[in-house]
Design an enzyme around this catalytic site. Structure first.
Site, PDB file in Angstrom:
ATOM      1  N   GLU A 118       0.852  -1.193   0.000  1.00  7.08           N
ATOM      2  CA  GLU A 118       0.000   0.000   0.000  1.00  7.08           C
ATOM      3  C   GLU A 118       0.882   1.235   0.000  1.00  7.08           C
ATOM      4  OE1 GLU A 118      -2.152  -0.381   3.651  1.00  7.08           O
ATOM      5  OE2 GLU A 118      -3.126  -2.219   3.006  1.00  7.08           O
ATOM      6  N   LYS A 120       2.131   4.552   1.580  1.00  7.96           N
ATOM      7  CA  LYS A 120       2.147   5.079   2.943  1.00  7.96           C
ATOM      8  C   LYS A 120       1.843   6.571   2.835  1.00  7.96           C
ATOM      9  CE  LYS A 120       4.901   4.799   7.145  1.00  7.96           C
ATOM     10  NZ  LYS A 120       4.842   6.197   7.549  1.00  7.96           N
ATOM     11  N   ASP A 122       1.312  10.320   3.769  1.00  3.14           N
ATOM     12  CA  ASP A 122       2.015  11.151   4.742  1.00  3.14           C
ATOM     13  C   ASP A 122       1.073  12.192   5.327  1.00  3.14           C
ATOM     14  OD1 ASP A 122       4.070  12.019   6.263  1.00  3.14           O
ATOM     15  OD2 ASP A 122       5.158  13.030   4.649  1.00  3.14           O
ATOM     16  N   TYR A 231      -6.786   2.627   5.940  1.00  2.00           N
ATOM     17  CA  TYR A 231      -5.820   1.607   5.543  1.00  2.00           C
ATOM     18  C   TYR A 231      -5.909   0.307   6.321  1.00  2.00           C
ATOM     19  CZ  TYR A 231      -3.121   3.776   9.323  1.00  2.00           C
ATOM     20  OH  TYR A 231      -2.719   4.291  10.519  1.00  2.00           O
ATOM     21  N   LYS A 319      10.678   3.207   3.195  1.00  4.52           N
ATOM     22  CA  LYS A 319      10.552   4.671   3.098  1.00  4.52           C
ATOM     23  C   LYS A 319      11.203   5.206   1.820  1.00  4.52           C
ATOM     24  CE  LYS A 319       9.988   7.019   6.632  1.00  4.52           C
ATOM     25  NZ  LYS A 319       8.983   7.743   7.396  1.00  4.52           N
ATOM     26  N   CYS A 413      29.104  46.582  -3.562  1.00  5.47           N
ATOM     27  CA  CYS A 413      29.392  45.263  -4.121  1.00  5.47           C
ATOM     28  C   CYS A 413      30.436  44.597  -3.212  1.00  5.47           C
ATOM     29  CB  CYS A 413      29.936  45.401  -5.538  1.00  5.47           C
ATOM     30  SG  CYS A 413      30.630  43.856  -6.167  1.00  5.47           S
ATOM     31  N   CYS A 416      33.916  44.384  -5.643  1.00  7.02           N
ATOM     32  CA  CYS A 416      34.658  45.548  -6.134  1.00  7.02           C
ATOM     33  C   CYS A 416      34.339  46.821  -5.346  1.00  7.02           C
ATOM     34  CB  CYS A 416      34.381  45.763  -7.621  1.00  7.02           C
ATOM     35  SG  CYS A 416      32.714  46.352  -7.940  1.00  7.02           S
ATOM     36  N   CYS A 431      25.364  45.458  -8.844  1.00  2.00           N
ATOM     37  CA  CYS A 431      26.663  46.118  -8.919  1.00  2.00           C
ATOM     38  C   CYS A 431      26.755  46.636 -10.347  1.00  2.00           C
ATOM     39  CB  CYS A 431      27.786  45.121  -8.641  1.00  2.00           C
ATOM     40  SG  CYS A 431      29.392  45.715  -9.194  1.00  2.00           S
ATOM     41  N   CYS A 436      33.716  44.853 -12.833  1.00  5.87           N
ATOM     42  CA  CYS A 436      33.781  44.107 -11.569  1.00  5.87           C
ATOM     43  C   CYS A 436      34.290  42.686 -11.852  1.00  5.87           C
ATOM     44  CB  CYS A 436      32.397  44.066 -10.931  1.00  5.87           C
ATOM     45  SG  CYS A 436      32.289  42.950  -9.528  1.00  5.87           S
TER      46      CYS A 436
HETATM   47  S1  IVH Z   1      -0.357   0.304   8.672  1.00  8.18           S
HETATM   48  C1  IVH Z   1       0.497  -1.997  12.345  1.00  8.18           C
HETATM   49  N1  IVH Z   1      -0.783   1.398   6.334  1.00  8.18           N
HETATM   50  O1  IVH Z   1       2.178   5.321   8.914  1.00  8.18           O
HETATM   51  C2  IVH Z   1       0.201  -1.278  11.089  1.00  8.18           C
HETATM   52  N2  IVH Z   1       0.029   2.778   8.096  1.00  8.18           N
HETATM   53  O2  IVH Z   1       4.156   3.986  11.415  1.00  8.18           O
HETATM   54  C3  IVH Z   1       0.228   0.153  11.312  1.00  8.18           C
HETATM   55  N3  IVH Z   1       0.330   5.143   7.474  1.00  8.18           N
HETATM   56  O3  IVH Z   1       1.259   6.512  11.789  1.00  8.18           O
HETATM   57  C4  IVH Z   1       0.023   1.030  10.210  1.00  8.18           C
HETATM   58  N4  IVH Z   1      -0.343   4.936   5.372  1.00  8.18           N
HETATM   59  O4  IVH Z   1      -0.738   6.450  10.319  1.00  8.18           O
HETATM   60  C5  IVH Z   1      -0.370   1.604   7.599  1.00  8.18           C
HETATM   61  N5  IVH Z   1      -1.224   2.239   4.222  1.00  8.18           N
HETATM   62  C6  IVH Z   1      -0.824   2.434   5.478  1.00  8.18           C
HETATM   63  C7  IVH Z   1      -0.417   3.712   5.954  1.00  8.18           C
HETATM   64  C8  IVH Z   1       0.009   3.843   7.275  1.00  8.18           C
HETATM   65  C9  IVH Z   1       0.104   5.772   6.313  1.00  8.18           C
HETATM   66  C10 IVH Z   1       0.868   5.778   8.708  1.00  8.18           C
HETATM   67  C11 IVH Z   1       0.141   5.441   9.973  1.00  8.18           C
HETATM   68  C12 IVH Z   1       1.201   5.341  11.043  1.00  8.18           C
HETATM   69  C13 IVH Z   1       2.476   5.238  10.274  1.00  8.18           C
HETATM   70  C14 IVH Z   1       3.104   3.904  10.536  1.00  8.18           C
END
Ligand code: IVH
Length: 675
Positions: A118, A120, A122, A231, A319, A413, A416, A431, A436
């Protein structure tokens, strides 16, 4: 009495039917992205419900679509999660996923294994609790066991259902977890409003989302463009689930907004391919992501793997390289550009960002410095996105200690010592001394650069020596240099001296448009130079042209025209031009010369760029390809003719190899550009 009950019953039914209809259309609009009615039609239904509820306040229920705003959030009120909200272990390269796979397989020998990947997101992690299909509480993650109750604020997010879509069997108690976020293009909108209200702008979309959820006034939260992706299922009663993917389907059926890019894989290689693909393509998403989450699909297997104190053993985050880091401004220096403009440059505590060590960042001009209120000693956010040039995007004013120093550009400047001149709009401070040495060095560097005379080996260090030793006093002096002059310079061997002499010699054959560009006339970039030469055919014709003649060219405005006329009117420039012409540089187009597009590899071919280039941004590279008649595409297919691979080239590079498509290095590409 009986009649009265009947009436209120039928009103109740009418109100409930209307709510059902509105919920259906909200799902279609917000969750499925497939509205079935117009916005006006929806507004009309909403208005009707509001009127009915106003006339019969006893019918108002907290899960009515009209009841999103209101109620109080008292920050600090603690809310226990149904199951612990764990965090994830991080890895920073796809290769580390092999180790994860090994650990998992060791604990589950011989069992068939499915991974789910999936994005992640932010943003801010939240938990939503539903009882009998109704949202009863929303909380932040907090310490994982207790979060902060932010129900009133989360209710304002249109993609969070106040009431679930009924299904069979219906879970009685349900806790889901998801990530609240602000789409990237909305960050500016929110920040503009904050600046107007005299508040510091948010450094990024994540802070904006977190800040908006943790507010005391839900009406303000409602005005923020918040969204959510669910999620995971945290807890459920009244339904049997055996797989994470099954839970995701259930959640989608209950009306939650799910991310569409979730995938199941049977091998870690496929998982790694998914990670590579998104590492290269995450900029195409309208929201911020900071990695990929990999999860074991089977809940029974998850159970067998168990958790450590903080995180599950059945999941891991891969990450993305950071696009944003925090570092300190150690000093601010002033650079003098080739047209004399003074630019403040931040000297940073060296920091790794997206695969490079960053030590400098431009602060553009004094106004920008004042607008951002950047001070020496400040902690700042440094960002490198689609563009390769790192930018300071925010200042952590709340981290100031009081020792930070305000910086202003000097009145002289720095090189110069000539008093500077401020332009009318105060943006540029210049300048004005054409002699220069700093300006001269920048002019020579520009003249020698790839898109101008392309004199390989004549970089800033050598230019510095040539000017400091007074071997050259202007660009034309380059053509009087002797190999014997060069070998006496520091760090200059016979061979490099000879190479430089050859490169200078070769520059005599560079096209006249590039010679014109190399002169560094204010506002005359490579494209404008090309336009001018197409029209006038020679530098002499341009030098004697009138303001009106020049302005009559499509694409050339009065500011450019004035700058050109002013440049050629200076006696100093006229003497300089004579010497350049005498050096044998191209001075006019040859009528027999073919237009560049037909002679180059670009015309009619499709290019894909991957990785970052060191001498230009990807958008500049695209422009150059298009100018030469080529096409630029974002993905590699059989129709691609060339892939240009910069640093950290990703999955597009792999795909090009697979399909047997020609790959150009950055050097090969720039060489073809200068033909
Ligand atoms: S799973 C045990 N899936 O990332 C499973 N987390 O450290 C826990 N996050 O603060 C999380 N997208 O809020 C999961 N597709 C995703 C996610 C997700 C974002 C965030 C979550 C948590 C951090 C995980």
């Amino acid at each position: 009495m009986l009649r009265g009950d009947m009436t209120s019953d039928s009103i109740q039914n009418q109100v409930e039917a209307l709510r059902e209809q509105i919920r259906y259309h909200e799902r279609k609009y917000f969750i499925d992205d497939q509205p079935e009615i117009s916005d006006q039609e929806y507004d009309r239904l909403m208005k009707e419900l509001e009127c009915l509820e106003a006339a019969h306040p006893e019918c108002i229920m907290p899960d009515s679509p009209t009841q999103r705003v209101g109620g109080e959030t008292i920050l600090g009120t603690s809310a226990p999660h149904r199951g612990q909200m764990l965090s994830l272990d991080n890895t920073y390269s796809p290769d580390e996923l092999y180790d994860f796979d090994q650990r998992v397989r060791k604990a589950l020998p011989d069992l068939p294994l499915t991974y789910v990947t999936e994005l992640k997101i932010d943003g801010l992690g939240v938990a939503l609790l539903y009882e009998d299909g109704k949202l009863v509480r929303g909380a932040t993650r907090g310490d994982g066991e207790y979060g902060e109750d932010v129900t009133a604020n989360l209710r304002t997010i249109r993609t969070i259902p106040l009431r679930l879509t009924p299904i069979q069997p219906m879970p009685t108690v349900l806790e889901v977890r998801g990530e609240v976020f602000i789409p990237r293009n909305q960050l500016d909108v929110v920040n503009r409003q904050r600046i107007a209200e005299d508040q510091a702008p948010f450094a990024n979309a994540r802070n904006a989302a977190a800040g908006s959820v943790r507010l005391l006034d839900s009406a303000i939260t409602a005005s923020r463009p918040l969204d959510i992706f669910i999620y995971t299922l945290g807890y459920v009663e009244g339904i049997e689930i055996t797989k994470h993917t099954e839970a995701l389907t259930l959640l989608a059926n209950l009306g939650f907004k799910m991310n569409p890019y979730t995938e199941a894989h049977s091998s870690i290689e496929d998982v790694i391919a998914y990670c590579r693909q998104w590492t290269a393509n995450r900029e195409t998403l309208p929201y911020d992501t900071d990695g990929i989450v990999v999860k074991v699909d089977s809940l029974q297997q998850q159970e067998r793997l168990g958790t450590t104190a903080k995180s599950p053993r059945w999941a891991i985050a891969c990450k993305f390289p950071a696009r944003q880091v925090t570092t300190q401004i150690e000093a601010i220096e002033v650079q003098v550009g080739r047209t004399g403009v003074l630019t403040p440059v931040a000297i940073l505590s060296p920091i790794q960002l997206a695969g490079a060590t960053i030590t400098h960042a431009t602060l553009h001009n004094e106004q920008e410095l004042i607008r951002k209120d950047v001070r020496v000693g400040d902690m700042v956010v440094l960002e490198r996105s689609g563009d390769v040039i790192p930018k300071i995007t925010a200042v952590w004013t709340e981290q100031r200690k009081g020792t930070e120093k305000i910086f202003r550009l000097p009145d002289q400047c720095p090189v110069c010592k000539t008093p500077v001149q401020r332009s009318e709009d105060k943006a540029a401070i210049r300048c004005v001394n054409v002699a220069c040495p700093a300006q001269l060095k920048r002019r020579i560097e520009h003249f020698a650069s790839r898109n101008a005379l392309n004199i390989d080996g004549l970089g800033p260090a050598l230019v510095n020596q040539l000017v400091e030793t007074e071997l050259i006093r202007d660009v034309a002096d380059l053509y009087g240099l002797k190999q014997a002059d060069l070998v006496n310079l520091e760090r200059m061997g016979e061979k490099s001296a000879e190479n430089l002499m050859n490169a200078i010699e070769a520059s005599r054959r560079i096209s006249v448009a590039k010679v014109l560009f190399g002169m560094g006339i204010l506002h005359v970039g490579a494209n404008i130079a090309e336009l001018l030469i197409n029209h006038f055919s020679s530098i002499d014709a341009l030098a004697t042209a009138s303001l009106e003649d020049i302005e009559s060219i499509h694409g050339i405005g009065p500011q450019i025209a004035e700058s050109i006329v002013h440049f050629f009117s200076q006696p100093r420039v006229q003497a300089f031009l004579k010497r350049l012409k005498a050096a044998g540089l191209q001075w006019a187009t040859e009528s027999s010369e073919l237009p560049e597009t037909t002679a180059s590899i670009f015309a009619g071919h499709t290019f894909v760029l991957t990785g970052s280039l060191s001498t230009m941004t990807r958008s500049e590279a695209s422009e150059k390809i298009k100018e030469r008649g080529g096409r630029v595409s974002s993905s590699v297919s059989r129709k691609t003719d060339f892939v240009i691979a910069g640093d950290l080239a990703g999955s597009k590079y792999d795909r090009a190899i697979q399909l047997g498509i020609s790959i150009l290095t950055e050097q090969e590409f720039t060489k073809k550009l200068s033909r």
